[in-house]
Design a protein around this motif. Sequence first.
Motif, PDB file in Angstrom:
ATOM      1  N   PHE A  85       4.702  -6.474  -8.207  1.00 14.49           N
ATOM      2  CA  PHE A  85       3.620  -7.463  -8.227  1.00 14.49           C
ATOM      3  C   PHE A  85       4.082  -8.723  -8.959  1.00 14.49           C
ATOM      4  CE2 PHE A  85       0.782  -3.691  -7.616  1.00 14.49           C
ATOM      5  CZ  PHE A  85       0.225  -4.116  -6.420  1.00 14.49           C
ATOM      6  N   PHE A 125      -2.417  -0.067 -10.692  1.00 17.76           N
ATOM      7  CA  PHE A 125      -1.559  -0.391  -9.544  1.00 17.76           C
ATOM      8  C   PHE A 125      -0.184  -0.762 -10.105  1.00 17.76           C
ATOM      9  CE2 PHE A 125      -4.896  -2.079  -6.273  1.00 17.76           C
ATOM     10  CZ  PHE A 125      -5.633  -0.922  -6.447  1.00 17.76           C
ATOM     11  N   GLU A 126       0.813   0.072  -9.829  1.00 13.32           N
ATOM     12  CA  GLU A 126       2.127  -0.212 -10.407  1.00 13.32           C
ATOM     13  C   GLU A 126       3.026  -0.965  -9.454  1.00 13.32           C
ATOM     14  OE1 GLU A 126       3.522   3.555 -11.757  1.00 13.32           O
ATOM     15  OE2 GLU A 126       2.075   3.579 -13.432  1.00 13.32           O
ATOM     16  N   GLN A 127       2.905  -0.615  -8.176  1.00 11.38           N
ATOM     17  CA  GLN A 127       3.801  -1.191  -7.181  1.00 11.38           C
ATOM     18  C   GLN A 127       3.012  -1.572  -5.950  1.00 11.38           C
ATOM     19  OE1 GLN A 127       6.741   1.610  -5.890  1.00 11.38           O
ATOM     20  NE2 GLN A 127       8.294   0.010  -5.960  1.00 11.38           N
ATOM     21  N   PRO A 128       3.369  -2.654  -5.270  1.00 12.57           N
ATOM     22  CA  PRO A 128       2.618  -3.010  -4.055  1.00 12.57           C
ATOM     23  C   PRO A 128       2.797  -1.941  -2.975  1.00 12.57           C
ATOM     24  CG  PRO A 128       4.103  -4.785  -4.743  1.00 12.57           C
ATOM     25  CD  PRO A 128       4.448  -3.598  -5.565  1.00 12.57           C
ATOM     26  N   THR A 129       1.754  -1.677  -2.226  1.00 11.81           N
ATOM     27  CA  THR A 129       1.891  -0.788  -1.065  1.00 11.81           C
ATOM     28  C   THR A 129       2.601  -1.592   0.033  1.00 11.81           C
ATOM     29  OG1 THR A 129      -0.189  -1.508  -0.078  1.00 11.81           O
ATOM     30  CG2 THR A 129      -0.318   0.331  -1.637  1.00 11.81           C
ATOM     31  N   GLN A 188       0.754  -4.659   1.174  1.00 11.01           N
ATOM     32  CA  GLN A 188       0.681  -5.690   0.122  1.00 11.01           C
ATOM     33  C   GLN A 188       2.045  -6.379  -0.022  1.00 11.01           C
ATOM     34  OE1 GLN A 188      -0.593  -3.193  -3.110  1.00 11.01           O
ATOM     35  NE2 GLN A 188      -2.630  -2.901  -2.204  1.00 11.01           N
ATOM     36  N   GLN A 229      -5.090   0.514   8.267  1.00  6.72           N
ATOM     37  CA  GLN A 229      -6.282   1.342   8.108  1.00  6.72           C
ATOM     38  C   GLN A 229      -6.683   1.459   6.650  1.00  6.72           C
ATOM     39  OE1 GLN A 229      -4.400   4.649   9.831  1.00  6.72           O
ATOM     40  NE2 GLN A 229      -5.065   4.151  11.903  1.00  6.72           N
ATOM     41  N   THR A 230      -7.872   2.016   6.468  1.00 11.55           N
ATOM     42  CA  THR A 230      -8.307   2.310   5.102  1.00 11.55           C
ATOM     43  C   THR A 230      -7.286   3.254   4.480  1.00 11.55           C
ATOM     44  OG1 THR A 230     -10.563   2.166   5.836  1.00 11.55           O
ATOM     45  CG2 THR A 230     -10.206   3.304   3.775  1.00 11.55           C
ATOM     46  N   GLY A 231      -6.983   3.039   3.238  1.00 10.25           N
ATOM     47  CA  GLY A 231      -6.023   3.921   2.578  1.00 10.25           C
ATOM     48  C   GLY A 231      -4.648   3.291   2.453  1.00 10.25           C
ATOM     49  N   THR A 232      -4.447   2.174   3.132  1.00  8.11           N
ATOM     50  CA  THR A 232      -3.135   1.528   3.074  1.00  8.11           C
ATOM     51  C   THR A 232      -3.067   0.510   1.935  1.00  8.11           C
ATOM     52  OG1 THR A 232      -3.949  -0.067   4.675  1.00  8.11           O
ATOM     53  CG2 THR A 232      -2.624   1.737   5.540  1.00  8.11           C
ATOM     54  N   GLY A 233      -4.197   0.241   1.316  1.00  8.00           N
ATOM     55  CA  GLY A 233      -4.237  -0.776   0.259  1.00  8.00           C
ATOM     56  C   GLY A 233      -4.525  -2.158   0.822  1.00  8.00           C
ATOM     57  N   LYS A 234      -5.213  -2.195   1.956  1.00  7.47           N
ATOM     58  CA  LYS A 234      -5.448  -3.491   2.628  1.00  7.47           C
ATOM     59  C   LYS A 234      -6.418  -4.367   1.851  1.00  7.47           C
ATOM     60  CE  LYS A 234      -8.849  -1.516   5.760  1.00  7.47           C
ATOM     61  NZ  LYS A 234     -10.065  -2.016   5.160  1.00  7.47           N
ATOM     62  N   THR A 235      -7.350  -3.757   1.105  1.00  2.14           N
ATOM     63  CA  THR A 235      -8.311  -4.585   0.356  1.00  2.14           C
ATOM     64  C   THR A 235      -7.578  -5.483  -0.632  1.00  2.14           C
ATOM     65  OG1 THR A 235      -9.771  -2.683   0.504  1.00  2.14           O
ATOM     66  CG2 THR A 235     -10.483  -4.483  -0.911  1.00  2.14           C
TER      67      THR A 235
HETATM   68  P1  AMP Z   1      -7.767   0.441   0.694  1.00  2.00           P
HETATM   69  O1  AMP Z   1      -6.859   0.688   1.860  1.00  2.00           O
HETATM   70  O2  AMP Z   1      -7.816  -0.963   0.312  1.00  2.00           O
HETATM   71  O3  AMP Z   1      -9.109   1.054   0.920  1.00  2.00           O
HETATM   72  O4  AMP Z   1      -7.127   1.197  -0.580  1.00  2.00           O
HETATM   73  C1  AMP Z   1      -6.985   2.583  -0.641  1.00  2.00           C
HETATM   74  C2  AMP Z   1      -6.865   3.108  -2.060  1.00  2.00           C
HETATM   75  O5  AMP Z   1      -5.568   2.774  -2.604  1.00  2.00           O
HETATM   76  C3  AMP Z   1      -7.860   2.524  -3.031  1.00  2.00           C
HETATM   77  O6  AMP Z   1      -8.369   3.589  -3.813  1.00  2.00           O
HETATM   78  C4  AMP Z   1      -7.073   1.553  -3.864  1.00  2.00           C
HETATM   79  O7  AMP Z   1      -7.620   1.424  -5.167  1.00  2.00           O
HETATM   80  C5  AMP Z   1      -5.695   2.173  -3.882  1.00  2.00           C
HETATM   81  N1  AMP Z   1      -4.599   1.182  -3.983  1.00  2.00           N
HETATM   82  C6  AMP Z   1      -4.479   0.020  -3.305  1.00  2.00           C
HETATM   83  N2  AMP Z   1      -3.344  -0.607  -3.641  1.00  2.00           N
HETATM   84  C7  AMP Z   1      -2.712   0.181  -4.549  1.00  2.00           C
HETATM   85  C8  AMP Z   1      -1.464   0.066  -5.269  1.00  2.00           C
HETATM   86  N3  AMP Z   1      -0.659  -0.971  -5.111  1.00  2.00           N
HETATM   87  N4  AMP Z   1      -1.152   1.064  -6.127  1.00  2.00           N
HETATM   88  C9  AMP Z   1      -1.971   2.126  -6.296  1.00  2.00           C
HETATM   89  N5  AMP Z   1      -3.154   2.297  -5.638  1.00  2.00           N
HETATM   90  C10 AMP Z   1      -3.519   1.330  -4.764  1.00  2.00           C
END
Ligand code: AMP
Length: 594
Positions: free
Chosen positions: A6, A24-28, A31, A51-57
């Motif tokens: 990050f 959050f330690e490292q970008p998915t 990200q 999709q949801t779960g990838t850290g897209k938010t």
């Molecule tokens: P999302 O796909 O945005 O719904 O995120 C899925 C889950 O991953 C959520 O619980 C986030 O808080 C978590 N998340 C997103 N980015 C990271 C990251 N870089 N490191 C750890 N967890 C993450």
Amino acid sequence: MQIETFEASGLSPEILKALKEIGFEQPTPIQAQTLPHLLSGNQQDLVALAQTGTGKTAAFGLPLVELADPSTKSVQGLVLCPTRELCIQISKDLQSFATYKKGLNILPVYGGASITPQIKDLKQGAQLVIGTPGRVIDLMKRKALDIRDISWLVLDEADEMLNMGFKDDLDTILTGTSGEKQTLLFSATMPKEIAMISSNYMNNAIEISVSKKNTTSSNVNHVFYMVQAKDRYLALKRIADLQPDIYGIIFCRTRRECKEVSEKLMHDGYNADALHGDLSQVQRDYVMNRFRIKNIQLLVATDVAARGLDVNELTHVINYNLPDEAEVYVHRSGRTGRAGNKGTSVSIIHSREMGKIRIIEKKGNFKFERLQVPNGKEICEKQLFSLIDKVEQVSVDGDQIDEFMDVIYKKLSWLERDELIKKFVSIEFNRFLEYYKDAPDLNQNVKERRERDTSSSDRGDRNSGRGGKRNGFNKRYSRYFINLGEKNSLNPAKLIGLINKQFRNEKIPVGNIEIMKSFSFFEIDSEFSNSFPESFSNLNYQGIPVNVEPANAKPNGRDSRGGGGRSRGGNSGGGDGGFKRKKFGNNSNKRKWD
Ligand code: AMP
């Protein structure tokens, strides 16, 4: 360009500090791709398959929070998403990223809640607004929300917004913003309607796709059971019975199927309820909350309704019907096996769906295992051991029970130890033994089916008299009841017309038709029976709402209504969410399996 940390993304120290606290330690992967692009000030639009779960938010949220200017109060970024729950979730996430960025207001606006406080909050100024499309338009019309000069427009879960019928609203919003903004579109799937939005409203968008491998966790075990379509519900019950501690979502394709399955489960004594689009927001919240706190063990849901539900401990995801798109399957199954837990994704299929299984395997890069639908003995064994475990683990309130023990000993003193244990266990267990006595094998054998298909000359004979060339001679037929008859001037030709219309004139094989005075029976090729009764929902015939239900095969020439395994009545699904039964809580909950 991709980044590994990050720190390398150009995020400011305040935001990095918040990220550290969130953990959050490292970008998915997503990200790692979006952050450098968006934070570099590059104005190019972006389309991301994620999709949801990838850290897209955080993939769009972090840049928005970083770049929004707190010194101006006007709306700078608008995020559109399909449901209220997601809207609240996104706002919370963005607010947590902005913990140390003073003066930044992030505001969720969604339907199903009073608009007045939202108007008031908007008046106070919000730089980032997260909204559902309908409510955003309402607020625009009331001049409470001005999005003409926004710098960023995010469409989150764009495919779901289209599925939910927000196409026109999206068009209105997209045309109501200036051409200067940067548009970011996130979608789990890319149907052609999404491509249209991209080509109509976006400029030369950069495309990002995160590998599906990230979404199918290795903690998920993918299994399927193959049964005849008519046995789907019975198989579901056996699957649930084999897992006494199941905590899962059962996915159905339509609201109607969702209602039917949940009503049957509740009626049969399961700890279940439904979540679908026909429920009011209050009802949805109520059901979801009960599921979250595990008051409900089995939640029967449509894909769209389950979107806002974020539960990490699901033991099972059950596909009552396979979805049409492999991505949707991957998405569903990703709801289990989270946070280091093991999970199972179960699909109930019939033999014609093996092709779908293969496609999903290819897309998801995993293998399914076929399991045999458990027989009565296996289920009884499992339930028995679970019961014994519970007996071992139950905590006994010594003081309370001690005062009764003398009387209890006296009363039971004539029983031997073995006899006594048997009796206690039987209180709970007899129901299962009785229920599964002589339970049939539900497994569909592909070879068996082929033989049956090609040797069913009796069916062919029965059908040869009607419908001319459209009737095959090697078809299996399913029989249905319809609430229209002679008195509605229904005749075979009109009925066939009605059926064809529901199948968009696909000309499906129709078998026997019996027109009675006020209702009728008909048969259609079983291959189509999967989606058949649902396709009639919402249909009116001469002003009468049409009701089609599965009916038993005609027994000895007599008409009979009601399909195998169908049980109506009992508690209603949504409504006040009035689920009262506790699984196996009392004898009145005796299960029915046919
Ligand atoms: P999302 O796909 O945005 O719904 O995120 C899925 C889950 O991953 C959520 O619980 C986030 O808080 C978590 N998340 C997103 N980015 C990271 C990251 N870089 N490191 C750890 N967890 C993450």
